[in-house]
Enzyme design. Sequence first.
Site, PDB file in Angstrom:
ATOM      1  N   ARG A   1      15.371  49.073  17.469  1.00  0.00           N
ATOM      2  CA  ARG A   1      16.018  50.368  17.219  1.00  0.00           C
ATOM      3  C   ARG A   1      15.134  51.455  16.660  1.00  0.00           C
ATOM      4  O   ARG A   1      15.344  52.412  16.418  1.00  0.00           O
ATOM      5  CB  ARG A   1      17.202  50.271  16.453  1.00  0.00           C
TER       6      ARG A   1
ATOM      7  N   LYS B   1      26.244  49.446  26.719  1.00  0.00           N
ATOM      8  CA  LYS B   1      25.186  48.214  26.911  1.00  0.00           C
ATOM      9  C   LYS B   1      25.655  46.703  26.752  1.00  0.00           C
ATOM     10  O   LYS B   1      25.250  45.983  27.796  1.00  0.00           O
ATOM     11  CB  LYS B   1      24.198  48.536  25.724  1.00  0.00           C
TER      12      LYS B   1
ATOM     13  N   ARG C   1      25.593  56.369  12.951  1.00  0.00           N
ATOM     14  CA  ARG C   1      25.206  55.868  13.973  1.00  0.00           C
ATOM     15  C   ARG C   1      24.460  56.768  15.120  1.00  0.00           C
ATOM     16  O   ARG C   1      23.144  56.363  15.461  1.00  0.00           O
ATOM     17  CB  ARG C   1      26.128  54.922  14.816  1.00  0.00           C
TER      18      ARG C   1
ATOM     19  N   ARG D   1      37.500  52.200  22.281  1.00  0.00           N
ATOM     20  CA  ARG D   1      36.796  51.152  22.360  1.00  0.00           C
ATOM     21  C   ARG D   1      37.678  49.797  21.445  1.00  0.00           C
ATOM     22  O   ARG D   1      37.952  49.921  20.358  1.00  0.00           O
ATOM     23  CB  ARG D   1      35.216  50.940  21.935  1.00  0.00           C
TER      24      ARG D   1
ATOM     25  N   ARG E   1      36.261  47.726  16.210  1.00  0.00           N
ATOM     26  CA  ARG E   1      34.990  47.493  15.120  1.00  0.00           C
ATOM     27  C   ARG E   1      35.192  48.282  14.030  1.00  0.00           C
ATOM     28  O   ARG E   1      35.612  49.383  14.252  1.00  0.00           O
ATOM     29  CB  ARG E   1      33.701  47.796  15.975  1.00  0.00           C
TER      30      ARG E   1
HETATM   31  P1  AMP Z   1      25.471  47.349  17.842  1.00  0.00           P
HETATM   32  O1  AMP Z   1      26.591  46.322  17.953  1.00  0.00           O
HETATM   33  O2  AMP Z   1      24.249  47.428  18.651  1.00  0.00           O
HETATM   34  O3  AMP Z   1      26.022  48.613  17.878  1.00  0.00           O
HETATM   35  O4  AMP Z   1      25.157  47.257  16.430  1.00  0.00           O
HETATM   36  C1  AMP Z   1      25.970  47.267  15.282  1.00  0.00           C
HETATM   37  C2  AMP Z   1      25.383  47.691  14.066  1.00  0.00           C
HETATM   38  O5  AMP Z   1      24.556  46.742  13.619  1.00  0.00           O
HETATM   39  C3  AMP Z   1      24.406  48.854  13.856  1.00  0.00           C
HETATM   40  O6  AMP Z   1      25.085  50.092  13.720  1.00  0.00           O
HETATM   41  C4  AMP Z   1      23.315  48.547  12.643  1.00  0.00           C
HETATM   42  O7  AMP Z   1      23.793  48.681  11.603  1.00  0.00           O
HETATM   43  C5  AMP Z   1      23.115  47.191  13.106  1.00  0.00           C
HETATM   44  N1  AMP Z   1      21.982  46.931  14.106  1.00  0.00           N
HETATM   45  C6  AMP Z   1      22.059  46.300  15.312  1.00  0.00           C
HETATM   46  N2  AMP Z   1      20.891  46.200  15.610  1.00  0.00           N
HETATM   47  C7  AMP Z   1      19.925  46.637  14.848  1.00  0.00           C
HETATM   48  C8  AMP Z   1      18.619  46.879  14.651  1.00  0.00           C
HETATM   49  N3  AMP Z   1      17.914  46.482  15.828  1.00  0.00           N
HETATM   50  N4  AMP Z   1      18.245  47.349  13.754  1.00  0.00           N
HETATM   51  C9  AMP Z   1      18.696  47.774  12.456  1.00  0.00           C
HETATM   52  N5  AMP Z   1      20.056  47.691  12.553  1.00  0.00           N
HETATM   53  C10 AMP Z   1      20.702  46.889  13.617  1.00  0.00           C
END
Ligand code: AMP
Length: 217
Positions: free
Chosen positions: A89, A14, A172, A128, A161
């Site tokens: 999400r 993404k 996740r 990554r 990360r």
């Molecule tokens: P990402 O960078 O999109 O993988 O997001 C990293 C982390 O941020 C996720 O594993 C969640 O802990 C939190 N997070 C990001 N977006 C959301 C969302 N829409 N709802 C809840 N938690 C989120």
Amino acid sequence: MLNIILMGPPGAGKGTQAVDIVDEFHIPHISTGDMFRENISKGTELGRKAKEIIDRGDLVPDDITVAMVKDRLSKDDCANGYLLDGFPRTIPQAEALKALGEEIGRPVNTVIDISVPDQVLIERIAGRRVCPKCGASYNVNTMKPSVEGICDRCGAELIQRKDDNAESFAVRLKNYYESTQPLLDYYKKAGLLHPFNGVGNPADLKKEIIELLRGLE
Ligand code: AMP
């Protein structure tokens, strides 16, 4: 106008696709994960609330996440479209976004879903590396930067990360299947869903996605 949601499991690509889409269509890239990470690195109250949850791979509560997105989507730079990456999400987040889109006169009109099998996701996440400054993603095996450990786009030092470890990733992925995947059906019923296969060359996927979006612009 393109009001886009980019969906897919963690590691689907993404972030990589988002960078190219926003360059092409000159719309803001709204990544809730990036927003949370920025708050964590700045030590804000929101960052303090979210840090532990994010590190273990869980979802930040809907009320906190929705309030953050509401604030962001109300900004002037979203007037000509936007790309949401990592939001919504959960079904309640999607419902809140629907109400918000109508309220601000910019409802979501395109949902891009990138699907990738679990085994490929696991391999991608292990390799990554990301740029903490501009958000660009790399992979030590398949998408190396020109200079090892340095971001091609902005020159910052790449990092791994904290939630890209096997334990957090398992959480996740579980959250993705339980809470996020049901959204595919939700957006399919709304006639907005465009599925893509995310295995293979990111440059080919980029071409396919941009071709679709040009037709919808
Ligand atoms: P990402 O960078 O999109 O993988 O997001 C990293 C982390 O941020 C996720 O594993 C969640 O802990 C939190 N997070 C990001 N977006 C959301 C969302 N829409 N709802 C809840 N938690 C989120």
